[in-house]
Design a protein around this motif. Structure first.
Motif, PDB file in Angstrom:
ATOM      1  N   ALA A 610     -29.962 -15.809 -28.526  1.00 19.64           N
ATOM      2  CA  ALA A 610     -29.998 -17.140 -27.918  1.00 19.64           C
ATOM      3  C   ALA A 610     -31.165 -17.296 -26.951  1.00 19.64           C
ATOM      4  O   ALA A 610     -31.733 -18.381 -26.836  1.00 19.64           O
ATOM      5  CB  ALA A 610     -28.684 -17.413 -27.195  1.00 19.64           C
ATOM      6  N   THR A 611     -31.542 -16.200 -26.257  1.00 17.13           N
ATOM      7  CA  THR A 611     -32.575 -16.338 -25.212  1.00 17.13           C
ATOM      8  C   THR A 611     -33.949 -15.879 -25.683  1.00 17.13           C
ATOM      9  O   THR A 611     -34.943 -16.081 -24.987  1.00 17.13           O
ATOM     10  CB  THR A 611     -32.198 -15.479 -23.982  1.00 17.13           C
ATOM     11  N   GLY A 612     -34.005 -15.227 -26.829  1.00 20.42           N
ATOM     12  CA  GLY A 612     -35.283 -14.712 -27.316  1.00 20.42           C
ATOM     13  C   GLY A 612     -35.689 -13.419 -26.608  1.00 20.42           C
ATOM     14  O   GLY A 612     -36.776 -12.896 -26.829  1.00 20.42           O
ATOM     15  N   GLN A 613     -34.827 -12.905 -25.743  1.00 17.64           N
ATOM     16  CA  GLN A 613     -35.148 -11.627 -25.092  1.00 17.64           C
ATOM     17  C   GLN A 613     -34.644 -10.477 -25.954  1.00 17.64           C
ATOM     18  O   GLN A 613     -33.718 -10.651 -26.754  1.00 17.64           O
ATOM     19  CB  GLN A 613     -34.459 -11.564 -23.733  1.00 17.64           C
ATOM     20  N   SER A 614     -35.217  -9.301 -25.735  1.00 19.13           N
ATOM     21  CA  SER A 614     -34.772  -8.173 -26.558  1.00 19.13           C
ATOM     22  C   SER A 614     -33.443  -7.625 -26.006  1.00 19.13           C
ATOM     23  O   SER A 614     -33.145  -7.770 -24.806  1.00 19.13           O
ATOM     24  CB  SER A 614     -35.818  -7.070 -26.547  1.00 19.13           C
ATOM     25  N   VAL A 615     -32.704  -6.988 -26.921  1.00 22.62           N
ATOM     26  CA  VAL A 615     -31.448  -6.354 -26.502  1.00 22.62           C
ATOM     27  C   VAL A 615     -31.734  -5.337 -25.401  1.00 22.62           C
ATOM     28  O   VAL A 615     -31.005  -5.226 -24.411  1.00 22.62           O
ATOM     29  CB  VAL A 615     -30.766  -5.690 -27.723  1.00 22.62           C
ATOM     30  N   GLU A 616     -32.863  -4.607 -25.541  1.00 23.38           N
ATOM     31  CA  GLU A 616     -33.201  -3.569 -24.550  1.00 23.38           C
ATOM     32  C   GLU A 616     -33.414  -4.200 -23.174  1.00 23.38           C
ATOM     33  O   GLU A 616     -32.926  -3.690 -22.161  1.00 23.38           O
ATOM     34  CB  GLU A 616     -34.488  -2.807 -24.949  1.00 23.38           C
ATOM     35  N   ALA A 617     -34.154  -5.325 -23.180  1.00 25.81           N
ATOM     36  CA  ALA A 617     -34.457  -5.964 -21.879  1.00 25.81           C
ATOM     37  C   ALA A 617     -33.153  -6.389 -21.191  1.00 25.81           C
ATOM     38  O   ALA A 617     -32.969  -6.176 -19.987  1.00 25.81           O
ATOM     39  CB  ALA A 617     -35.376  -7.164 -22.095  1.00 25.81           C
ATOM     40  N   ILE A 618     -32.265  -6.964 -22.005  1.00 24.94           N
ATOM     41  CA  ILE A 618     -30.994  -7.431 -21.405  1.00 24.94           C
ATOM     42  C   ILE A 618     -30.174  -6.239 -20.928  1.00 24.94           C
ATOM     43  O   ILE A 618     -29.626  -6.238 -19.827  1.00 24.94           O
ATOM     44  CB  ILE A 618     -30.207  -8.293 -22.421  1.00 24.94           C
ATOM     45  N   THR A 619     -30.133  -5.207 -21.770  1.00 29.01           N
ATOM     46  CA  THR A 619     -29.348  -4.029 -21.406  1.00 29.01           C
ATOM     47  C   THR A 619     -29.895  -3.397 -20.122  1.00 29.01           C
ATOM     48  O   THR A 619     -29.133  -2.956 -19.245  1.00 29.01           O
ATOM     49  CB  THR A 619     -29.366  -2.988 -22.558  1.00 29.01           C
ATOM     50  N   THR A 620     -31.210  -3.377 -20.015  1.00 32.69           N
ATOM     51  CA  THR A 620     -31.829  -2.805 -18.813  1.00 32.69           C
ATOM     52  C   THR A 620     -31.447  -3.632 -17.576  1.00 32.69           C
ATOM     53  O   THR A 620     -31.108  -3.092 -16.517  1.00 32.69           O
ATOM     54  CB  THR A 620     -33.370  -2.795 -18.957  1.00 32.69           C
ATOM     55  N   ARG A 621     -31.483  -4.937 -17.746  1.00 33.11           N
ATOM     56  CA  ARG A 621     -31.139  -5.820 -16.610  1.00 33.11           C
ATOM     57  C   ARG A 621     -29.679  -5.606 -16.190  1.00 33.11           C
ATOM     58  O   ARG A 621     -29.355  -5.533 -15.007  1.00 33.11           O
ATOM     59  CB  ARG A 621     -31.374  -7.274 -17.054  1.00 33.11           C
ATOM     60  N   ILE A 622     -28.813  -5.502 -17.212  1.00 24.69           N
ATOM     61  CA  ILE A 622     -27.391  -5.281 -16.904  1.00 24.69           C
ATOM     62  C   ILE A 622     -27.230  -3.956 -16.164  1.00 24.69           C
ATOM     63  O   ILE A 622     -26.530  -3.865 -15.150  1.00 24.69           O
ATOM     64  CB  ILE A 622     -26.533  -5.308 -18.197  1.00 24.69           C
TER      65      ILE A 622
END
Ligand code: PEP
Ligand code: MG
Length: 840
Positions: A610-622
Motif C-alpha cells: 500500500a505504501t510502496g515501501q519495502s518490507v525490510e524498511a517497514i520491519t526495520t522501523r517496527i
C-alpha cells in the motif's frame, strides 16, 4: 442450672436477630394489622436445649392447641426443617376442633398429623397412612391410629402438649443432625448456627372454601400492577408450593389466559380475592416494598402466614421502586436506594432470557454487559465479511489490539482468552456497548487460530454459533434466546430523581461524535475522556498515521501529518457538536507509536504494497520502535515531549475544531501519564504558542491525567499548572500494584478466591492502596491549586463502590463508558443520600 426453654412473644423475637427474618416478618405483618394467626417463638438457645434433651415449654393457655411449627433460621439461606402441621390434633382437642371445622374435618386433621409425624420423624411410608378407598374420615383416623401403634408399639399421644414436645424435639434434632449441619455450612452458615421455631395456631384450610396460596399485586418481570398468584383448594400453608396438584388461578382473567378449566379463586370467592388485594397493599405500606403473601383460607376467612419481597427482573425492580414512590408508599430517596445501578446498565442491553437453556462452554470476566449470539469469527477480516453478509459475528481472539477496533464495531460481541477488566477488548467493548467476556482462561484457541476449544473439550470452528453473556461472564454454545432491552418511562423518572440529588458530575468516555451522542442521550454531563488514538484507527486515519510514522524524511512526514490534522479537526468538531455546551476533555495521544504498525508478516506485506515501501524498511522501523516494556516506555506525555510534532498537530486540531464548532466551546486539553510539573510546563508552552499563532483561537483549559504513582505524589505542584486533574485509575492501579492490566485476568479468579483481592482492582477501586494515593493526590492537588477540578476517568468511573469513594473524597466528576452513565448517575445519587446530603 440452665434456664428451662421458654417461648418468646413475636415482639420479643422481632427484637432478636437470632430468631430470624421470618419471625420478624410475622411480627411486622401483625403490627400492620394483617390477620396473622397467633404465634410464639422458641429462640435458638431453647431449640438447642430441646435437641439435647431439655423439656419443651408448654403453650400459653389461651392459644388454640392445634399448631403448625415452622423454621426461622437466622439467615434464610441456611434452610431449616420443613414445617410440621396440625400438631396437637388429638382425642383431647377433637371436640374443640370439630366445633370449629366439623366432625369429619377434625378427624381428617388428626389423621394428617399422624401421617406427617410418621413420615417426617419416624421415616415410615406416608402412603400407608392414606385413607383406604371408600373409608370415611372417622374410619381413616382409626386405621391411622392402629397402624401407628402397630409400627411403633406405642399409642399416638392424646395430650396436645405431648405431641408438641415430640414435634419440637423432632425439628430441633433434625436441625442438629450432622448432615443438616454440613449442608448449611456449605451454604455459609457458621458451625454454631442456630434455628428458631415458630409455633403458630393452625388455620385449617382443608374444608369447603378453604385452601392456601400466594398472592402479589405486581408482575415482578415487568413491574406492571396486576393480581398474580396461585391457590390450592384444601391446603394448609406455603407447603402447597411443593404440591403435585394443579393450583388454581386467582383471577378469572388469569384463568382465561391460562386456558384453565377449573374455576379461579375469584370465580368462587370474589370477596377473598378482594381481601387479599387489600392485604397486599397494607403489606406494601408496612414493608415499603411489594410483597408476595403466603395465605391460608379457612371457611372464607383469610390468614397471612408469611411475606417475602416479590422476585423481580431489572426492569420490574425499577418500575416497582418508582411506582412505590409515586403512590407515596416510600420516599423518592428510598426508591433511589432500592434500585441497583448495575441493573440500569443491564437494561440498556439485550440479555439472555432467564428461562433459556444455558449450555456453558467457558467462563471469564464479565467485561461488558449484555448478551449477543453470533457466528464465530477469529479475525477482524472474518468479522467484516460476516457483517457484509448481514450476519452477526462474535469475534474470538487470544486478545484484541487497536487494529481490531473496526471489527469490534462490526461484531455483535467479543470474547478473549486473555485479558483483564481494563484490557483493550474490555475497554472498547464497554465503550461501544458490545457484550464481551475477557480472560476466558478455561477456553483455548487452537494454534492455527481456527477453532475455539471449550472447557469441556468441545471444538467450535469458524461459522459455529455461540452466545457471549457479558453480564455473567459466560460463553454458551449455540444461539440462546434473548430478551430485548427495555428501559421504560420508570427508568427515566428514576434517573431524573437521581440527578436532583447527586452532587458528583457524571461524564462519559467517548471517542467519536457517535459515542458522544449516545452519552448525551444517556444523560452524561459532558465528555471526561476522548482517547484520541481511537480516532486514528477509524477510516483512512490509520493509513495516514502509518504513513506519518514510516515516512523517511521530514517532508513526507509533514505531508502525512497535515492531511491527518485536517481529518482530526473534522473528527473533533463532530465530538464538540455532539455535546453542545458541555465540557469535553480531549486527551493527547497516549499509546506508543508501534501500536499503529502491524505485527504480523502478512499485514506488514500488505502495508508494504500500500505504501510502496519495502518490507525490510517497514520491519526495520517496527524494530526501531519496539520497546521492552511499552506500557512504561515512550508513551503519553513522554511521546509528546520526545516527538512534539504529533502533539502540536493535535493541539492545533483541537483548538481549530473548538473554534469552528457552534457556541463558545472551551476544550479541555488533557495530557496523559504525567508524573512531573516540568512535563506540564513544556506542553503548556507549546499549547500557548500554537494558540497564539491562530487567528481565532478559542479559550481552552489544560489539565493532566494522574495515572502514575509519582504523578499522584507530586499532584501539589503539577496542579499549579493544571486546570484539572483527572485520575486514570486503570494505569494508576496497574502501576501501583505493578500488575499488568492486560495479563491480570489469568490469575484474577485465583487471587479473589484466595482472598488476596476482595474484588478485581481493575473493576472496583482498591480503596486501601490506590485509594490512599488518590486521597493524598486530591489533598495535595487542591492545596497547590484550590480551583483545580478533580475527576476520575478510569473504568472505575462506572463502578458503584468506586463512585461512592469519589463522592466521599469530594471529586467533581467521574467519567465512564456511555452505557454505564445511567448506572453512575444513580450511584452518585445513592452516595449523596447515604452521606445524608439529600433531603429528598
Ligand atoms: C486510565 O489509565 O485510567 C485511563 C483512563 O487511560 P487508558 O485506559 O486509556 O490507559
Ligand atoms: Mg491510562
Amino acid at each position: 442450672m440452665a434456664t428451662p426453654p421458654a417461648f418468646l412473644s413475636l415482639a420479643e423475637a422481632a427484637a432478636d436477630p437470632a430468631c430470624g427474618a421470618r419471625a420478624a416478618r410475622l411480627a411486622q405483618l401483625g403490627d400492620a394489622g394483617l390477620p396473622v394467626p397467633r404465634a410464639v417463638i422458641l429462640p435458638p438457645e431453647a431449640v438447642s436445649a430441646i435437641a439435647a434433651g431439655a423439656s419443651p415449654p408448654a403453650l400459653p393457655g389461651d392459644m388454640f392447641p392445634v399448631v403448625a411449627i415452622r423454621s426461622s433460621p437466622e439467615v434464610a439461606g441456611w434452610g431449616g426443617p420443613p414445617a410440621l402441621l396440625n400438631v396437637g390434633a388429638s382425642a383431647v382437642t377433637h371436640s374443640a376442633l370439630s366445633a370449629r371445622v366439623g366432625e369429619a374435618l377434625a378427624s381428617e386433621v388428626r389423621r394428617r398429623s399422624i401421617q406427617t409425624y410418621a413420615d417426617r420423624v419416624l421415616g415410615l411410608d406416608p402412603v400407608d397412612f392414606d385413607p383406604a378407598p371408600g373409608a370415611d374420615a372417622a374410619r381413616a383416623l382409626r386405621d391411622a391410629l392402629s397402624l401407628f401403634e402397630a409400627e411403633t408399639g406405642a399409642s399416638w399421644p392424646k395430650v396436645p402438649a405431648a405431641q408438641l414436645a415430640l414435634a419440637l424435639r423432632a425439628m430441633a434434632q433434625e436441625w442438629a443432625a450432622p448432615t443438616a449441619r454440613m449442608l448449611r455450612q456449605a451454604r455459609g452458615a457458621p458451625e454454631a448456627a442456630g434455628l428458631a421455631l415458630i409455633v403458630q395456631e393452625m388455620v385449617i384450610g382443608l374444608g369447603a372454601d378453604g385452601g392456601a396460596g400466594q398472592v402479589q399485586t405486581v408482575d415482578g418481570d415487568t413491574g406492571e400492577r396486576c393480581i398474580l398468584g396461585r391457590f390450592l383448594p384444601e391446603a394448609e400453608g406455603p407447603e402447597t408450593r411443593r404440591s403435585l396438584r394443579a393450583p388454581r388461578m386467582l383471577t378469572a382473567s388469569a384463568r382465561v389466559a391460562a386456558k384453565q378449566v377449573a374455576p379461579s379463586l375469584e370465580d368462587t370467592q370474589p370477596h377473598t380475592v378482594e381481601a387479599l388485594t387489600s392485604l397486599t397493599e397494607t403489606a406494601a405500606r408496612a414493608f415499603g416494598d411489594e410483597m408476595q403473601l403466603d395465605f391460608v383460607v379457612e371457611a372464607g376467612q383469610v390468614a397471612i402466614l408469611d411475606a417475602a419481597p416479590v422476585r423481580r427482573s431489572a426492569e420490574g425492580a425499577i418500575r416497582i421502586a418508582v411506582d412505590l414512590a409515586e403512590r407515596g408508599i416510600i420516599a423518592r430517596r428510598q426508591a433511589l436506594l432500592m434500585a441497583d445501578p448495575e441493573m440500569l446498565t443491564d437494561m440498556l442491553h439485550p440479555q439472555i432470557d432467564p428461562l433459556a437453556r444455558r449450555d456453558v462452554i467457558g467462563r471469564g470476566l464479565a467485561a461488558s454487559p449484555g448478551a449477543a449470539a453470533g457466528v464465530l469469527a477469529f479475525s477482524a477480516e472474518a468479522v467484516l465479511a460476516l457483517e457484509a453478509r448481514g450476519e452477526p459475528a462474535i469475534l474470538a481472539r487470544l486478545e484484541t489490539n487497536p487494529e481490531d477496533i473496526r471489527a469490534m464495531h462490526a461484531a455483535a460481541g467479543a470474547l478473549t482468552v486473555r485479558g483483564g477488566m481494563t484490557s483493550h477488548a474490555a475497554v472498547i467493548a464497554r465503550g461501544l456497548g458490545r457484550p464481551c467476556v475477557v480472560g476466558a482462561a478455561d477456553m483455548a484457541l487452537d494454534p492455527a487460530g481456527e477453532a475455539l476449544m471449550a472447557s469441556d473439550g468441545r471444538r467450535f470452528g469458524a461459522g459455529a454459533w455461540i452466545t457471549v453473556d457479558g453480564t455473567r461472564g459466560e460463553v454458551l454454545a449455540g444461539e440462546a434466546a434473548m430478551r430485548a432491552p427495555a428501559p421504560g418511562p420508570a427508568f427515566h423518572t428514576l434517573l431524573s430523581w437521581a440527578d436532583a440529588v447527586r452532587r458528583l458530575g457524571v461524564r462519559a468516555n467517548a471517542d467519536t461524535g457517535a459515542d458522544a451522542e449516545t452519552a448525551r442521550k444517556l444523560g452524561a454531563d459532558g465528555i471526561g475522556l476522548c482517547r484520541t488514538e481511537h480516532m486514528f484507527f477509524e477510516g483512512d486515519r490509520l493509513d495516514l498515521m502509518r504513513a506519518m510514522i514510516l515516512a523517511e524524511g521530514e517532508g513526507g512526514r509533514a505531508e502525512a501529518r497535515e492531511t491527518l490534522r485536517v481529518r482530526h479537526t473534522a473528527d473533533l468538531a463532530q465530538l464538540f457538536q455532539a455535546v453542545p455546551g458541555q465540557p469535553v476533555a480531549v486527551r493527547l495521544l497516549d499509546p506508543p507509536l508501534h501500536e499503529f504498525l502491524p505485527a504480523h508478516a502478512s499485514d506488514i506485506a500488505r502495508l508494504a504494497d500500500a505504501t510502496g515501501q519495502s518490507v525490510e524498511a517497514i520491519t526495520t522501523r517496527i524494530a526501531h520502535l519496539r520497546e521492552f516494556n511499552p506500557m512504561l516506555g515512550r508513551r503519553g506525555v513522554r511521546l509528546g515531549i520526545a516527538v512534539p510534532e504529533i502533539y502540536d498537530m493535535q493541539i492545533r486540531a483541537i483548538l481549530e475544531a473548538a473554534a469552528s464548532a457552534p457556541g463558545d466551546v472551551v476544550p479541555d486539553i488533557m495530557i496523559p501519564l504525567v508524573s512531573a510539573l516540568r512535563e506540564v510546563e513544556l506542553i503548556s508552552t507549546r499549547v500557548a504558542a500554537i494558540a497564539a499563532g491562530l487567528e481565532d483561537a478559542p479559550q481552552y483549559r489544560l489539565g493532566v491525567m494522574i495515572e502514575t504513582p509519582r504523578g499522584a505524589l507530586r499532584a501539589g505542584d503539577i496542579a499549579r499548572a493544571s486546570a484539572f486533574l483527572s485520575f486514570g485509575t486503570n494505569d494508576l492501579t496497574q502501576m501501583t500494584y505493578g500488575l499488568s492490566r492486560d495479563d491480570a485476568g489469568r490469575f484474577m479468579g485465583t487471587y479473589i478466591a484466595e482472598g488476596v483481592f476482595r474484588d478485581d482492582p481493575f473493576h472496583t477501586l482498591d480503596t486501601d492502596g490506590v485509594g490512599e494515593l488518590l486521597t493524598l493526590a486530591v489533598e495535595r492537588g487542591l492545596a497547590g491549586n484550590p480551583e483545580a477540578e478533580i475527576g476520575l476517568c478510569g473504568e472505575h468511573g462506572g463502578d458503584p463502590a468506586s463512585i461512592a469513594f469519589c463522592h466521599a473524597r469530594g471529586f467533581d466528576y467521574v467519567s465512564c463508558s456511555p452505557f454505564r452513565v445511567p448506572g453512575a448517575r444513580l450511584s452518585a445519587a445513592q452516595a449523596a443520600i447515604r452521606a445524608g446530603e439529600s433531603p429528598g
